[in-house]
Design a protein around this motif. Structure first.
Motif, PDB file in Angstrom:
ATOM      1  N   TRP A 128     -69.423  76.769  24.058  1.00  0.00           N
ATOM      2  CA  TRP A 128     -68.049  76.553  24.487  1.00  0.00           C
ATOM      3  C   TRP A 128     -68.089  75.945  25.879  1.00  0.00           C
ATOM      4  O   TRP A 128     -69.004  76.233  26.669  1.00  0.00           O
ATOM      5  CB  TRP A 128     -67.303  77.869  24.564  1.00  0.00           C
ATOM      6  N   ARG A 158     -63.286  72.320  22.443  1.00  0.00           N
ATOM      7  CA  ARG A 158     -63.854  73.646  22.678  1.00  0.00           C
ATOM      8  C   ARG A 158     -65.371  73.634  22.779  1.00  0.00           C
ATOM      9  O   ARG A 158     -65.961  74.373  23.554  1.00  0.00           O
ATOM     10  CB  ARG A 158     -63.423  74.559  21.533  1.00  0.00           C
ATOM     11  N   ASP A 203     -59.057  82.205  30.316  1.00  0.00           N
ATOM     12  CA  ASP A 203     -57.775  81.664  29.846  1.00  0.00           C
ATOM     13  C   ASP A 203     -57.959  80.775  28.619  1.00  0.00           C
ATOM     14  O   ASP A 203     -57.136  80.801  27.702  1.00  0.00           O
ATOM     15  CB  ASP A 203     -57.075  80.874  30.956  1.00  0.00           C
ATOM     16  N   LYS A 204     -59.013  79.984  28.594  1.00  0.00           N
ATOM     17  CA  LYS A 204     -59.225  79.067  27.478  1.00  0.00           C
ATOM     18  C   LYS A 204     -59.730  79.787  26.232  1.00  0.00           C
ATOM     19  O   LYS A 204     -59.307  79.483  25.115  1.00  0.00           O
ATOM     20  CB  LYS A 204     -60.194  77.947  27.869  1.00  0.00           C
ATOM     21  N   MET A 230     -65.459  74.380  29.313  1.00  0.00           N
ATOM     22  CA  MET A 230     -64.164  74.246  29.965  1.00  0.00           C
ATOM     23  C   MET A 230     -64.294  73.133  30.995  1.00  0.00           C
ATOM     24  O   MET A 230     -65.273  73.079  31.740  1.00  0.00           O
ATOM     25  CB  MET A 230     -63.808  75.590  30.632  1.00  0.00           C
ATOM     26  N   THR A 239     -59.232  69.294  26.061  1.00  0.00           N
ATOM     27  CA  THR A 239     -58.741  70.003  24.882  1.00  0.00           C
ATOM     28  C   THR A 239     -59.818  70.522  23.935  1.00  0.00           C
ATOM     29  O   THR A 239     -59.567  71.477  23.202  1.00  0.00           O
ATOM     30  CB  THR A 239     -57.786  69.105  24.068  1.00  0.00           C
ATOM     31  N   ALA A 264     -60.512  80.608  34.438  1.00  0.00           N
ATOM     32  CA  ALA A 264     -60.175  79.476  33.567  1.00  0.00           C
ATOM     33  C   ALA A 264     -60.919  79.589  32.237  1.00  0.00           C
ATOM     34  O   ALA A 264     -60.367  79.268  31.185  1.00  0.00           O
ATOM     35  CB  ALA A 264     -60.493  78.157  34.263  1.00  0.00           C
TER      36      ALA A 264
END
Length: 153
Positions: free
Chosen positions: A45, A26, A108-109, A47, A24, A105
């Motif tokens: 950032w 960032r 998307d995030k 993922m 969750t 991905a």
């Protein structure tokens, strides 16, 4: 004044909460080093794909230069009262060679696709070998929750 005694978490709870944060959050602090230029730390950032942390930076950045020279990296989630440190060796992917599912991905995030930017970017993938997690001094014992790439509990 009343104080509340904090009960140390056991390894399974630390693992579960660490995985939740990886899914969750960032930002992550990325620490690298270069034999001539020394240590370097920067927030990026990130993922989490369930097994690895993916980050992206400019292909000419100090971070990119450092991981090409020495792929050993330490990551830290940015909460000093709920520490999570990940350590391992990274694998690098130029933006035109990154696996499509990882790049998607990331899009998307964050709603950002580095592959569409001017200038080259480098995707950095870290499969952790060691993970440490603790909240305060009472959790220093047992803070290693992954050793040699395997979860302790």
């Amino acid at each position: 004044m009343q104080t509340t005694k904090i009960v140390p978490r056991q390894a399974p709870e630390r693992r579960r909460e660490t995985l939740e944060r990886l899914a969750t959050e960032r930002d992550v602090w990325v620490s690298t080093a270069h034999p001539e230029h020394g240590p370097h730390q920067v927030p990026l950032w990130f993922m989490w794909d369930g097994r690895a942390v993916w980050m992206c930076t400019g292909a000419t950045s100090a971070t990119a230069r450092n991981v090409r020279e020495d792929p050993r990296v330490r990551l830290a989630l940015p909460d000093t009262s709920d520490v999570v440190l990940l350590q391992g060796t990274v694998e690098c992917f130029p933006d035109h060679e990154v696996p499509g599912d990882a790049a998607q991905a990331f899009v998307d995030k964050f709603g950002w696709d580095p592959r569409r930017e001017d200038g080259p970017f480098l995707y950095i993938r870290l499969v952790p070998k060691t993970v440490r997690a603790w909240r305060g001094e009472q959790e220093l014992r047992g803070r290693v929750i992954m050793r040699d790439g395997a979860w302790v509990a």
